[in-house]
Design an enzyme around this catalytic site. Sequence first.
Site, short mmCIF file in Angstrom:
data_model
loop_
_atom_site.label_atom_id
_atom_site.label_comp_id
_atom_site.label_asym_id
_atom_site.label_seq_id
_atom_site.Cartn_x
_atom_site.Cartn_y
_atom_site.Cartn_z
N ASP A 39 0.85 -1.20 0.00
CA ASP A 39 0.00 0.00 0.00
C ASP A 39 0.88 1.25 0.00
O ASP A 39 1.68 1.44 0.93
CB ASP A 39 -0.88 -0.05 1.27
CG ASP A 39 -2.06 0.89 1.20
OD1 ASP A 39 -2.14 1.68 0.24
OD2 ASP A 39 -2.90 0.82 2.12
N ASP A 40 0.76 2.06 -1.02
CA ASP A 40 1.53 3.32 -1.10
C ASP A 40 3.04 3.07 -1.15
O ASP A 40 3.82 3.85 -0.59
CB ASP A 40 1.24 4.24 0.10
CG ASP A 40 -0.16 4.81 0.09
OD1 ASP A 40 -0.98 4.33 -0.71
OD2 ASP A 40 -0.43 5.72 0.90
N CYS A 79 -5.81 4.71 -3.24
CA CYS A 79 -6.21 3.39 -2.74
C CYS A 79 -7.52 2.80 -3.25
O CYS A 79 -7.53 1.79 -3.95
CB CYS A 79 -6.30 3.44 -1.22
SG CYS A 79 -4.82 4.03 -0.40
N HIS A 137 -11.42 -1.77 2.02
CA HIS A 137 -11.62 -0.43 1.45
C HIS A 137 -12.55 -0.40 0.25
O HIS A 137 -12.43 0.47 -0.63
CB HIS A 137 -10.26 0.19 1.07
CG HIS A 137 -10.23 1.69 1.23
ND1 HIS A 137 -9.25 2.49 0.71
CD2 HIS A 137 -11.09 2.54 1.85
CE1 HIS A 137 -9.49 3.75 1.00
NE2 HIS A 137 -10.60 3.80 1.70
N ASP A 296 -0.58 -0.75 -4.64
CA ASP A 296 -1.85 -0.21 -5.18
C ASP A 296 -1.70 1.17 -5.80
O ASP A 296 -2.56 1.62 -6.56
CB ASP A 296 -2.94 -0.19 -4.10
CG ASP A 296 -2.70 0.86 -3.03
OD1 ASP A 296 -1.53 1.24 -2.80
OD2 ASP A 296 -3.68 1.31 -2.41
N ASN A 297 -0.61 1.86 -5.47
CA ASN A 297 -0.32 3.19 -6.05
C ASN A 297 1.08 3.58 -5.63
O ASN A 297 1.74 2.85 -4.87
CB ASN A 297 -1.36 4.25 -5.63
CG ASN A 297 -1.58 4.34 -4.14
OD1 ASN A 297 -2.60 3.91 -3.62
ND2 ASN A 297 -0.61 4.88 -3.42
CA CA Z 1 -2.71 3.08 -1.37
#
Ligand code: CA
Length: 493
Positions: A39-40, A79, A137, A296-297
Site C-alpha cells: 500500500d503506497d 487506494c 476499502h 496499489d499506487n
Molecule cells: Ca494506497
Amino acid sequence: MKKFTFRQLVLGCTCLLASQVSLASTANERPNILVILTDDMGYADVGFNGSPDIRTPNLDQLAAEGTMMTSAYNAHPFCGPSRAGIMTGRYPHKFGSQFNLPTSDRSGGLGIPTSEIFISEVLQDAGYHTGAIGKWHLGEDGDFHPNNRGFDDFYGFLNGGHDYFPSKFKAQYEKQRKQGLNHSIFHYLRPLEHNGKEVDVNEYLTDALSGQAVNFIEASAKDKKQPFFLYLAYNAPHSPMQAKEEDMAQFPEIKDKKRKIYAGMVYAVDRGVKEIVQTLKDTGQYDNTLIVFFSDNGGKPNLGANNYPLKGRKGSVLEGGYRTPMFFHWPKKIPNGKTFTFPISTLDLYPTFAKIAGAEIPKKKKLDGKNLIPSLVAGTDPRPGEMIYAVRHRNGYSEAAARKDNWKIVNVSGKWQLFDVEKDSSESNDLSKEYPLVVREMVAEMEMWSWSNTQPSWFHNHAEGALWREKAMPRFHETFSLKEKAANELNVH
Ligand code: CA
C-alpha cells in the site's frame, strides 16, 4: 454475516455437483493464485526494482525467478479506486467509484456496486477456496462485505488503514470506547475481524497478516482440497508510519528517520513473504501457485517513500503516482529471470486469473483488461496501439494521462505534454511540440473514452462533494482541450 445471492446459490449447487466429479482430478492441475499487495509503496522501494537502500531479499528472489514488469500501471493513483479496478477489472470511473469511500462510520453504508462481479466471485464460483487478508476499502456493510463478494474467508479491517502496534491501538480504542465515543472512534484503532467476528490481535499488524496468510495456505492444503485464491493486502507501508525496532535495525546505514521507519515497514512485509513461500513449499504448492506482487499506487516521499526515477507521487497521474513495481512468479509457466517492459495494467489481472483458473466470466461482465499469459510467455506486447488511462479529479479540474506503446500524454496543470516514457520514464523531455499530431490523436482518443465515465457515486468527504457540484465537475471539455490554461485558472493547489 455471510449471505448468498440467488446467483451464488444456483452456481453453488451447480458447482457442488460438478465438484464431486471433477474437483479431485482438477485440484492439482489448476493453479493457486496468490496476490501480494502493498500500500503506497514507491517505485524504488523494493530491491528488485532498484532500491538503493531497502533490502527485500525474499521478494527479490521471487522476482528473479519470475518475470518482472517495469511498466505496470494501477487503474488509479490512490487506494480505493485502484483496488476497485483490481477486483472488477474495470476503470473505477465507469461505475462511479473514482473517489475513496467516505470516512464516516462504516463508509456511510456505501460500496462498489454489486452489479460489478468481482474476480473473487468468479473464482469462487469456479470452485476456488477464496481468501482476503488485510485492507479491504471497498465497502463494509451487508452486500459490500468481502464475505458477500466472493471471499470464503476474510481476516483484516474493512476501511482504508490501520495502526500497527496492538498494545497502542487496543489501549486507545478502549479508552475512547469507555468515554462513550463508539461510532466516532477513528477506524485505524478499531479491532480487526475474521468473517464478521472481532479478533484479538497481539502481534505487529504486518506479522499478524502474514501469519494469517500462512494459516490460510495450510488450511487450503489440508482441508479444502481446492485450489486457492488469496488476496493478501498488506497496509504496509501506508501511514501511520510505525515499524518494529528490529526491522529498522536492519538498516543502520539509513540515517533519515522517516526513511528508516519506512524501510522497516517494507522489511516486515518481506519477512512475511519468506514465511509464506516456505509454507507453499512445505505444503507442496509452490510450483503450482501464481504469485503476483505489486503496490496499489505510488509512494509519498514526505513519509519516506522513493519513486525514483519517476516524477510525481501518490495521487498524481505522473508516473510516480500509479506505475508500480510488479512481478509474476509461476515456475515453468511464466518465464524465469525475464524483464517485461511492455505497458500492462492491474486491470489485466481479472481476465488473466479467470483464464488460468478455467473460470467462466459472466457474459454481461464488462472488462477493460487482457489475459496477459500469452504475452508474458511469448515476450510480446499485449496491447499494441491501445491505451491505458488514468484520471484523477482534483479540486475543480482533472489530471489526465494515457499511455500508448512508447508514448504518454499527460495533463497535470492545464497543458498537454508528451513523453517517450520507454526512453524517458522520468517524464523530463516534453516532445509535444515535435509530435503535435501524436498529442492530438491521443487526446482525442482519450476524450472519447471519457464520454462513458459516470458521475461519482460518493465523495471522500462533504467538502469534496460540495466543490464537485460548485465547479460543475468533471469539466472534461477543459481537460481535453488542447488550448493551454493557466494554472491559476485551474484552482491548482
Ligand atoms: Ca494506497
